[in-house]
Design an enzyme around this catalytic site. Structure first.
Site, short mmCIF file in Angstrom:
data_model
loop_
_atom_site.label_atom_id
_atom_site.label_comp_id
_atom_site.label_asym_id
_atom_site.label_seq_id
_atom_site.Cartn_x
_atom_site.Cartn_y
_atom_site.Cartn_z
N LYS A 97 -2.77 -31.61 40.18
CA LYS A 97 -3.94 -31.02 40.85
C LYS A 97 -4.27 -29.67 40.22
O LYS A 97 -5.41 -29.39 39.87
CB LYS A 97 -3.66 -30.82 42.35
N THR A 98 -3.24 -28.84 40.12
CA THR A 98 -3.47 -27.50 39.57
C THR A 98 -3.90 -27.61 38.11
O THR A 98 -4.77 -26.89 37.65
CB THR A 98 -2.21 -26.64 39.72
N ASP B 171 -7.22 -23.72 45.16
CA ASP B 171 -5.93 -24.44 45.05
C ASP B 171 -5.18 -24.30 46.38
O ASP B 171 -5.43 -23.36 47.14
CB ASP B 171 -5.10 -23.84 43.91
N GLU B 172 -4.27 -25.21 46.66
CA GLU B 172 -3.46 -25.18 47.89
C GLU B 172 -4.34 -25.06 49.14
O GLU B 172 -4.07 -24.27 50.05
CB GLU B 172 -2.47 -23.99 47.85
N GLN C 144 2.06 -30.87 52.04
CA GLN C 144 2.66 -29.58 51.65
C GLN C 144 2.12 -28.43 52.48
O GLN C 144 2.19 -27.27 52.08
CB GLN C 144 2.41 -29.32 50.17
N ARG D 113 9.87 -29.77 43.76
CA ARG D 113 9.83 -28.72 42.74
C ARG D 113 10.67 -29.12 41.53
O ARG D 113 10.57 -28.54 40.47
CB ARG D 113 10.38 -27.37 43.28
P1 ATP Z 1 1.89 -29.23 43.40
O1 ATP Z 1 1.43 -30.14 44.49
O2 ATP Z 1 3.35 -29.07 43.42
O3 ATP Z 1 1.12 -27.95 43.35
P2 ATP Z 1 0.22 -30.22 41.29
O4 ATP Z 1 -0.41 -31.46 41.77
O5 ATP Z 1 -0.60 -28.99 41.30
O6 ATP Z 1 1.61 -30.01 42.02
P3 ATP Z 1 0.64 -29.59 38.51
O7 ATP Z 1 1.47 -28.40 38.70
O8 ATP Z 1 -0.78 -29.41 38.11
O9 ATP Z 1 0.73 -30.53 39.80
O10 ATP Z 1 1.28 -30.59 37.47
C1 ATP Z 1 2.64 -30.96 37.53
C2 ATP Z 1 3.21 -31.15 36.14
O11 ATP Z 1 2.66 -32.30 35.53
C3 ATP Z 1 2.88 -30.00 35.23
O12 ATP Z 1 3.99 -29.76 34.40
C4 ATP Z 1 1.71 -30.52 34.42
O13 ATP Z 1 1.61 -29.92 33.17
C5 ATP Z 1 2.02 -31.99 34.30
N1 ATP Z 1 0.83 -32.83 34.18
C6 ATP Z 1 -0.21 -32.86 35.03
N2 ATP Z 1 -1.12 -33.77 34.64
C7 ATP Z 1 -0.65 -34.35 33.52
C8 ATP Z 1 -1.13 -35.37 32.64
N3 ATP Z 1 -2.29 -35.99 32.83
N4 ATP Z 1 -0.36 -35.70 31.59
C9 ATP Z 1 0.82 -35.09 31.37
N5 ATP Z 1 1.32 -34.12 32.17
C10 ATP Z 1 0.59 -33.75 33.22
MG MG Z 2 -0.34 -27.14 42.28
#
Ligand code: ATP
Ligand code: MG
Length: 798
Positions: free
Chosen positions: A59-60, A246-247, A277, A630
């Site tokens: 997402k981030t 975000d969040e 979360q 995490r």
């Molecule tokens: P959270 O809910 O914990 O905030 P999130 O959904 O924001 O998580 P991110 O932090 O954006 O997730 O991504 C998690 C990990 O996956 C990061 O290391 C990111 O670089 C990797 N990632 C995200 N999308 C891809 C993708 N399409 N291909 C490869 N790696 C990815």
């Molecule tokens: Mg995130």
């Protein structure tokens, strides 16, 4: 990339002429690193977008790519983008990521930051609309409390009925809901009676007189300005052409209104979050905000992300297994291509110190690569705790073995306000010459000894060439102060003398003395009467401080230890393991994560179980989900069977969340150091739960055997392994004493046991203090909670 150019053409047509006339740069490689769903979220630039997806699904990453896309395609300039994140750390990280994605440093991005940071900036520009000047000051909590106290006194209200800190908490709650004094609904005011609202109004007026505002005002004032000055709102609606959040699951009502007002015209708002979360309900966050998004912004593009890129299958399955226990959730499917890897590791320890020792060793082993796994840098390991007082054991341990660490999101244990205050009392008990310590505590808790009184004391000390404590004694004797202050000072000097004498006579254990000092000085009471959300944490930290004393011969030795720690304070370069709370870990990721202290009462916290029922428990479960997710490759969950509180052992039940871990994805490492295949008599009498404590021992035994946790596969495995390997008994267990909390059970004539003085007979009882004739140590007055019944002491399984 053909689909991209079509979309691009569409977007270009939707852009104003002035924008279209700008030279466009080509899209960067950032789009290639995204999956289809993420790309869809990035490309749907106009109109509302919601990304509601599980942890680690990117997402981030998508949000950040979206910013890059806006900038690279020339759709928006940096100053057109409002991007809100939850912490300063996350904001910095996002800025860097955008830069990396674009392959250049991002100039500007003036509106990327936390809600508070952005609102300060806005409010400085429009302060006059609310009756402030643009150079207004932002009050810290201390100032805020002082102000409230003045108002409470001025209103002729009993301070005990309306403690300033309680009022501060209530007002903060109203501000989180964007309620100005005139808007507090009757029902709410009813609960706190009209006085609360009147005090709130008076407080807000007083802040304006002082050209000041508090933290909650930053958002509240901006919401008020937007609601009452359409021209200002419209200006920012035009300026912030694209909004990203975000969040989103952790926004409170004020933040939600603020965003909705800003997005109302163009509706170019992209919110990302995960209902699983949502962990800030206790601070007024409303998970409903994210669930309502589609109603608020009809026609929103809703993007579902299901692939987790962060964690291995075992870690993901473990997290999913735990969160499935929550009823109030949308429910999502998550998958990962990272098959195999380590199962989630589960280990039980005899006590908290043992847990800290084991984790320290484990971290060193991972660092050296001697775990049969690849080497892991310290920077890539984190310990995530439920309560900040848990950090103390790790900090002490890591300092002892020289393992570099950093504490994220808060001061290190010995740097905390309450710990420094308490230490100042201890320092004075040891040495009355410690003027710095005296200055720190002379008016903490408040004794009516303000700056003027302190100056009088300083003068008396200087004139006579003596320490401040002696100076204070002179002031008392010569009655150089008036009324209440003089009386309080006399009491303080008395106390200091008494504690100093006790340090020298060694009449009590130093733990008892420490506790007595904190009680008699009124310091513990100060936090007990404090109704802010931080107060319980501070009290826990104080308990933890007293507990830490157990590892030292006397107060002096302890003070030396801490002085050395503080000396180590200077930041060193190099790799460090991170320690932080689960709350502070939101959005972060680490290859190896340790999750200690999974015990009922600690995690889930006692308060969440006592006060908020199912709702509280579900928020704790989400916190467990945040914790496990995490971890990228190695996730280790641990618990201790016993924790010491005030030097007394209390048994703990493994967290109910442990039982919710799916068996196939968990590996049990070693048996817990428990006796006889269950919780021995040792723990029984001193159960952490007051409710359990009231029950008789045999009941408890029965309950323990019947409890699900003991019948769970994980638990049975623990037991089986324990029998195979034999249960090692840690050395510390030998010093074990049972907590007989039923103080009232003592009567004169009872035979009792004290850790330092041995066996004796109770001769008198006065409150919680007992006069005891000890067989060897003679007659002494001791605090009841340090005493156990003699026959119970005999049961201790050494
Ligand atoms: P959270 O809910 O914990 O905030 P999130 O959904 O924001 O998580 P991110 O932090 O954006 O997730 O991504 C998690 C990990 O996956 C990061 O290391 C990111 O670089 C990797 N990632 C995200 N999308 C891809 C993708 N399409 N291909 C490869 N790696 C990815
Ligand atoms: Mg995130």
């Amino acid at each position: 990339m053909s689909s991209y150019s079509e979309d691009d053409a569409f977007e270009a047509a939707a852009r104003p002429l002035s924008q279209r006339a700008m030279p466009q740069r080509s899209a960067g490689p950032y789009l290639e690193g995204l999956n289809d769903a993420q790309r869809a979220a990035v490309m749907a630039l106009n109109g509302p977008v919601l990304m509601l997806a599980g942890a680690g699904t990117g997402k981030t990453k998508a949000l950040t790519s979206r910013i890059a896309h806006l900038l690279v395609t020339g759709t928006a300039r940096p100053q057109d983008v409002l991007a809100v994140t939850f912490t300063n750390k996350a904001a910095r990280e996002m800025k860097n990521r955008v830069g990396r994605l674009m392959g250049e440093t991002v100039e500007g991005m003036p509106w990327l930051g936390t809600f508070h940071a952005i609102c300060v900036k806005l409010l400085r520009r429009h302060a006059e609309l609310i009756g402030l000047k643009s150079n207004f000051t932002i009050l810290d909590t201390d100032d805020q409390i002082r102000l409230m106290k003045q108002l409470i006194i001025a209103a002729g209200i009993d301070e005990k009925r309306w403690p300033p800190r309680m009022l501060a908490g209530i007002i903060d709650g109203w501000k989180n809901k964007a309620l100005t004094p005139d808007k507090v609904p009757l029902a709410e005011a009813g609960a706190f009676d009209q006085k609360g609202v009147d005090l709130y109004a008076a407080y807000q007026r007083r802040l304006l007189d002082l050209n000041a505002c508090d933290f909650g005002d930053l958002l509240l004032h901006m919401v008020t300005i937007f609601q009452t000055h359409t021209d200002v709102l419209e200006m920012y609606q035009r300026r912030f052409r694209y909004i990203l959040v975000d969040e989103y699951q952790d926004t409170n009502v004020a933040q939600y209104l603020w965003l909705r007002l800003l997005a109302a015209a163009h509706k170019n708002i992209c919110c990302v979050g995960d209902d699983d979360q949502s962990i800030y309900g206790w601070r007024g966050a409303e998970v409903g905000n994210i669930l309502r998004f589609e109603q608020d912004f009809p026609g929103a593009t809703v993007v579902k992300l299901e692939q987790n890129y962060r964690s291995t299958e075992h870690i993901l399955a473990a997290a999913s297994g735990v969160i499935a226990g929550n009823k109030g959730r949308l429910g999502k499917t998550l998958f990962t291509e990272a098959t195999g890897g380590e199962k989630v590791r589960l280990i039980g320890h005899w006590d908290g110190e043992e847990e800290a020792r084991w984790i320290g060793e484990e971290i060193e082993a991972l660092q050296r690569g001697t775990r049969g796994l690849e080497k892991v840098s310290l920077d890539h390991m984190a310990i995530l705790v439920r309560a900040s007082h848990q950090m103390r054991a790790f900090e002490d341990r890591f300092l002892t073995i020289g393992l570099p660490y950093r504490v994220i999101g808060g001061p290190r244990f010995y740097e905390r306000l309450e710990i420094r205050d308490a230490m100042a009392y201890f320092r004075l008990a040891v040495s009355q010459d410690d003027d710095l310590a005296f200055e720190r505590i002379v008016n903490t808790p408040k004794r009516g000894l303000g700056d003027k009184a302190v100056q009088t004391i300083q003068k008396a000390a200087r004139t006579n060439g003596v320490s401040l404590v002696e100076g204070a004694r002179i002031v008392v004797q010569a009655k150089l102060l008036g009324g209440k202050g003089l009386k309080e000072l006399a009491q303080l000097v008395d106390g200091l003398d008494r504690w100093h004498a006790q340090v020298r006579s060694e009449a009590d254990t130093h733990q008892e003395l420490a506790e007595m000092i904190l009680d008699e000085s009124g310091y513990t009471g100060m936090w007990q009467n404090d109704k802010t959300p931080e107060a319980p944490g501070r009290l826990e930290n104080l308990k933890e401080l007293v507990k830490a004393l157990d590892n030292f011969e006397n107060l002096q030795g302890f003070l030396e230890h801490v002085a050395l720690i503080m000396d180590n304070e200077t930041e060193q370069e190099g790799e460090k393991v991170s320690i932080m709370t689960l709350h502070a870990a939101k959005g972060l990721e680490f290859p190896a994560v340790f999750l200690p202290g999974w015990e009922d009462g600690l995690f889930p916290s006692q308060r969440s179980m006592d006060e908020s029922g199912v709702k509280g428990l579900e928020e704790e479960r989400r916190l467990a989900y945040v914790g496990i997710t995490r971890a990228e490759a190695i996730c280790t969950i641990s618990f201790a069977a016993n924790r010491r509180v005030y030097g007394q052992w209390q048994s703990a039940l493994p967290s109910r969340f442990i039982d919710e871990l799916p068996e196939d994805h968990v590996e049990v490492l070693t048996p817990p150091g428990l006796y006889g295949g269950g919780y021995g008599a040792a723990g029984m009498a001193g159960s952490a739960s007051p409710k359990l404590r009231e029950e008789s021992m045999s009941d408890l035994h029965q309950k323990a055997h019947d409890a699900n946790v003991y019948n769970s596969p994980g638990w049975r495995r623990l037991q089986a392994r324990g029998q195979q390997r034999g249960m090692a008994q840690p050395v510390e267990a030998r010093n074990m004493v049972i907590d007989m909390s039923a103080v009232s059970a003592f009567t004169t004539g009872d035979r009792v046991f004290h850790q330092k003085f041995g066996y004796g007979v109770i001769e008198g009882i006065e409150g919680d203090k007992l006069d005891i004739a000890f067989d060897k140590a003679g007659s002494k007055k001791v605090v009841a909670k340090f005493i156990v019944a003699a026959d119970a002491a005999d049961d201790v399984p050494f």
